[in-house]
Design a protein around this motif. Structure first.
Motif, PDB file in Angstrom:
ATOM      1  N   ALA A   3       0.809  -1.222   0.000  1.00 61.82           N
ATOM      2  CA  ALA A   3       0.000   0.000   0.000  1.00 61.82           C
ATOM      3  C   ALA A   3       0.840   1.269   0.000  1.00 61.82           C
ATOM      4  O   ALA A   3       0.314   2.359  -0.220  1.00 61.82           O
ATOM      5  CB  ALA A   3      -0.934  -0.004   1.205  1.00 61.82           C
ATOM      6  N   ASP A  14       1.745  -8.904  -0.450  1.00 59.55           N
ATOM      7  CA  ASP A  14       1.301 -10.293  -0.325  1.00 59.55           C
ATOM      8  C   ASP A  14       1.724 -11.160  -1.496  1.00 59.55           C
ATOM      9  O   ASP A  14       2.005 -10.680  -2.577  1.00 59.55           O
ATOM     10  CB  ASP A  14      -0.224 -10.329  -0.287  1.00 59.55           C
ATOM     11  N   ILE A  65      -0.150 -12.924  -3.442  1.00 56.93           N
ATOM     12  CA  ILE A  65      -1.450 -13.327  -3.988  1.00 56.93           C
ATOM     13  C   ILE A  65      -1.478 -13.215  -5.499  1.00 56.93           C
ATOM     14  O   ILE A  65      -2.511 -13.360  -6.106  1.00 56.93           O
ATOM     15  CB  ILE A  65      -2.605 -12.507  -3.373  1.00 56.93           C
ATOM     16  N   ILE A  84       2.618  -2.074 -11.376  1.00 52.47           N
ATOM     17  CA  ILE A  84       2.285  -0.666 -11.100  1.00 52.47           C
ATOM     18  C   ILE A  84       2.163   0.148 -12.399  1.00 52.47           C
ATOM     19  O   ILE A  84       2.252   1.367 -12.381  1.00 52.47           O
ATOM     20  CB  ILE A  84       3.307  -0.012 -10.132  1.00 52.47           C
ATOM     21  N   LEU A  89      -0.340   0.938 -14.196  1.00 55.78           N
ATOM     22  CA  LEU A  89      -1.447   1.904 -14.272  1.00 55.78           C
ATOM     23  C   LEU A  89      -1.087   3.219 -13.586  1.00 55.78           C
ATOM     24  O   LEU A  89      -1.469   4.297 -14.043  1.00 55.78           O
ATOM     25  CB  LEU A  89      -2.694   1.327 -13.587  1.00 55.78           C
ATOM     26  N   SER A  91      -8.521  -0.477 -10.744  1.00 53.54           N
ATOM     27  CA  SER A  91      -7.580  -0.659  -9.639  1.00 53.54           C
ATOM     28  C   SER A  91      -7.919   0.285  -8.496  1.00 53.54           C
ATOM     29  O   SER A  91      -8.073   1.495  -8.695  1.00 53.54           O
ATOM     30  CB  SER A  91      -6.153  -0.385 -10.121  1.00 53.54           C
ATOM     31  N   ASP A 116     -10.893  -9.991  -1.270  1.00 56.06           N
ATOM     32  CA  ASP A 116     -10.307 -10.188   0.063  1.00 56.06           C
ATOM     33  C   ASP A 116     -11.220 -11.013   0.974  1.00 56.06           C
ATOM     34  O   ASP A 116     -10.772 -11.509   2.011  1.00 56.06           O
ATOM     35  CB  ASP A 116     -10.011  -8.840   0.728  1.00 56.06           C
ATOM     36  N   ILE A 155      -2.339 -12.136   4.580  1.00 52.82           N
ATOM     37  CA  ILE A 155      -3.292 -11.716   5.611  1.00 52.82           C
ATOM     38  C   ILE A 155      -4.602 -12.495   5.522  1.00 52.82           C
ATOM     39  O   ILE A 155      -5.096 -13.040   6.498  1.00 52.82           O
ATOM     40  CB  ILE A 155      -3.651 -10.215   5.430  1.00 52.82           C
ATOM     41  N   ARG A 156      -5.176 -12.499   4.327  1.00 55.10           N
ATOM     42  CA  ARG A 156      -6.549 -13.025   4.198  1.00 55.10           C
ATOM     43  C   ARG A 156      -6.586 -14.547   4.278  1.00 55.10           C
ATOM     44  O   ARG A 156      -7.492 -15.116   4.882  1.00 55.10           O
ATOM     45  CB  ARG A 156      -7.175 -12.543   2.888  1.00 55.10           C
TER      46      ARG A 156
END
Ligand code: EPU
Length: 426
Positions: free
Chosen positions: A102, A125, A127, A132, A134, A172, A314, A380-381
Motif C-alpha cells: 500500500a 502479499d 497473492i 504498477i 497503471l 484498480s 479479500d 493476511i486473508r
C-alpha cells in the motif's frame, strides 16, 4: 512466504463441528481506508487527525515512511495525527516501502506536493502479480516523467502536474486513490474513467473534500477532480473494515450459536450478504450490526469475486472455508488475482475437498469435516481463513506467521477468545 520460526503462531483448539460460539465481535476501522488517508494527509500543509484507526502493523510501516518524508506522526490508541506542514524529502524509506504494497499510494501525494518521488517496486502479499503500470501511465498522462534506476523509480513533475483525462485499462483500487490524490494539487481538471468504486475510494474523496478539494463522482466509474488549495480538515473517522466484517460473518455462519458482528456498515456488504443469503445463513441485519447463526445445512453456491460492488476478493479465503462445509458442489472463481487460490492446498491437507480447475477456478465438494493441522499463513486473508478452518476443525491446530495476520486484524485472538474460541498466541 517462508515460515518464520522467530515469530508467533496461534494455537487453536477446534470445536470439532460444534456450533457454540456466542457473543459480540466488534469490527475495527478499515486497513485499506486508513492507509490511503495517511497518504492524503501529506497533501495538507497542516494537521490531519484520524480516529477508529485499527492497531495493525501496517500503520507503523506507513508512519515510518511518512516520518522519513518530514511529516510528524503521533499515535495513541485508535488515533493517528499527521502534521505535514513541511515535507522535506521525496524518497520513500526503501525497507518500509518494500514491506508494504500500500506504500504505492504515497507516490501520488509526494509527487504532487514536492514535484518528485523516488520509490522501490512495492512489496506485499503473495497473492499474484502486483504491477504498477497503471500508476505510471496515469502520472505520465498528468505530465510527469519517469526514470528507472536499478530497483528505484523516479517520477518528476517540477512545475506541477497537469489536467488530463485518464482511462484505467484495469479497474484498480489503489491506482484510483493515488491518481485522485495527485489530481487535487494539479494545475487543471483531471477526469479519471473506469475508476474503482470501493467504499475506501469514497471515504478518501470525502476526506479530501473535507480539506476543500473539488471532487465529484467518487463511488461511480468517472471521477472529476478540479484543482484547489487544500486546508486543514476536521477530524475524520475511519470507515469500518468490510473485509473484517465479512470474515467474522463467515465465522458465525460456520460455528455460532449466535454471534453479533458490530460496528459495521451493512451497505458496504451487499456482495457478501448475497452469498450468505444464498447459502441460507440466518442473518438479522440492523443499521450497524448483523446477528448471524450457523444453520444446520449450508447450501452450495457459485461465487465470483469482482470489483465493488461485487463480491470482494479479500473476502474469498474465509468464504472458501464456508464453502467446504456446504452440502454439495460449490464453485469459487477468483477473478482479480492469479495467485490467490494457492493457499487452498493447506485446507485440503486439513480434509477439505477442493479441486483447482484453473488458477482462477476452484470446485469445492462438501461438507467435509476438517482436522487440526500445523499451517502457515501465506498472506493476511488466507491466514485469517486458516484460523477459521482451525476453529471448526477437530483437534488442535497451529497457525504460523501470526505477524502476517496481525497486518490486517488487530488483537484478533482477544476478540475470538471473547466469543468462545480456545486460542493462544505462542
Ligand atoms: N493492476 C494492474 N496494474 C496496476 C495495478 C493493478 O494490472 O498498475 C491489476 C492487479 O494486478 C489486479 C487488479 O489490477 O489484477 C486489481 O488490483 P488493485 O490494483 O485493485 O489492487 P490494489 O489496489 O493493489 C487493493 C487492496 C487489496 C485488494 C485489492 C482488490 C489496498 C491497500 N489493497 O489492492 O487488499 O485485494 O484492492 O480489491 O487497498 C488486502 O487487504 O489483503 C489486500 C490485498
Amino acid at each position: 512466504m517462508a515460515y518464520n520460526k522467530t515469530m508467533s503462531s496461534f494455537r487453536i483448539t477446534g470445536l470439532g463441528g460444534k456450533k457454540t460460539l456466542r457473543g459480540t465481535l466488534p469490527v475495527y476501522g478499515a486497513k485499506n481506508a486508513i492507509l490511503p488517508l495517511m497518504s492524503a494527509a501529506l497533501l495538507v500543509r497542516g494537521e490531519s487527525e484520524f480516529s477508529n484507526v485499527p492497531g495493525i502493523a501496517d500503520i507503523g510501516s506507513m508512519a515510518t515512511i511518512l516520518e522519513g518524508l518530514g511529516a510528524f506522526v503521533s499515535r495513541t490508541e485508535g488515533t493517528v495525527r499527521i502534521n505535514a506542514r513541511e515535507i522535506t524529502n521525496s524518497v520513500l524509506d526503501h525497507a518500509a516501502a518494500k514491506s508494504l504494497r500500500a506504500s504505492i499510494v504515497l507516490t501520488g501525494s509526494v509527487l504532487a506536493r514536492t514535484g518528485e518521488v523516488i520509490f522501490p517496486h512495492p512489496g506485499g502479499d503473495l497473492i499474484g502479480e502486483r504491477p504498477i503500470d497503471l500508476f505510471i501511465a496515469g502520472f505520465r498522462a498528468m505530465g510527469a516523467t519517469l526514470e528507472e534506476s536499478g530497483d528505484r523509480y523516479i517520477l518528476r513533475a517540477p512545475s506541477g502536474l497537469s489536467g488530463c483525462e485518464f482511462f484505467f485499462s484495469t479497474v484498480s483500487v489503489t491506482a484510483t486513490e493515488t491518481l485522485m490524490m495527485a489530481a487535487t494539487l494539479a494545475r487543471g481538471t483531471v477526469v479519471l474513467k473506469n475508476a474503482a468504486m470501493e467504499p475506501e475510494v469514497v471515504a478518501l474523496a470525502e476526506f479530501l473534500i473535507s480539506c476543500g478539494a473539488h471532487i465529484t463522482g467518487a463511488g461511480t466509474p468517472v471521477i472529476v477532480i478540479k484543482p484547489v488549495t487544500l486546508s486543514e480538515p476536521p477530524p475524520t473517522k475511519v470507515i469500518p473494515d468490510r473485509i473484517e466484517a465479512a470474515s467474522f460473518l463467515a465465522l458465525g455462519a460456520l460455528a455460532a450459536e449466535e454471534l453479533t458482528v458490530t460496528d459495521l456498515n451493512p451497505t458496504h456488504l451487499d456482495g457478501v450478504l448475497d452469498v450468505l443469503t444464498r447459502m441460507r445463513v440466518p442473518l438479522t441485519i440492523s443499521k450497524d450490526y448483523i446477528t448471524v447463526r450457523a444453520p444446520e445445512r449450508l447450501e452450495p453456491v457459485r461465487v465470483r469475486t469482482h470489483e465493488y460492488p461485487g463480491f470482494p476478493t479479500d473476502a474469498h479465503p474465509p468464504t472458501m472455508v464456508l464453502l467446504t462445509q456446504a452440502a454439495g458442489e460449490s464453485i469459487l472463481i477468483e477473478s482479480i488475482f492469479d495467485g490467490r487460490l494457492a493457499y487452498t492446498a493447506e485446507l485440503v491437507r486439513m480434509g477439505a475437498a477442493i479441486e483447482l480447475m484453473t488458477v482462477h477456478r476452484a470446485l469445492i465438494r462438501g461438507p467435509t469435516p476438517l482436522k487440526g493441522a500445523e499451517i502457515v499463513s501465506p498472506d493476511i486473508r488466507a491466514g485469517l481463513a486458516f484460523m477459521l478452518a482451525a476453529i471448526i476443525a477437530e483437534g488442535e491446530s497451529v497457525v504460523g506467521n501470526a505477524h502476517l495476520i496481525d497486518r490486517g486484524y488487530a488483537r484478533i485472538e482477544e476478540r475470538f477468545h471473547a466469543v468462545g474460541v480456545e486460542i493462544l498466541r505462542v
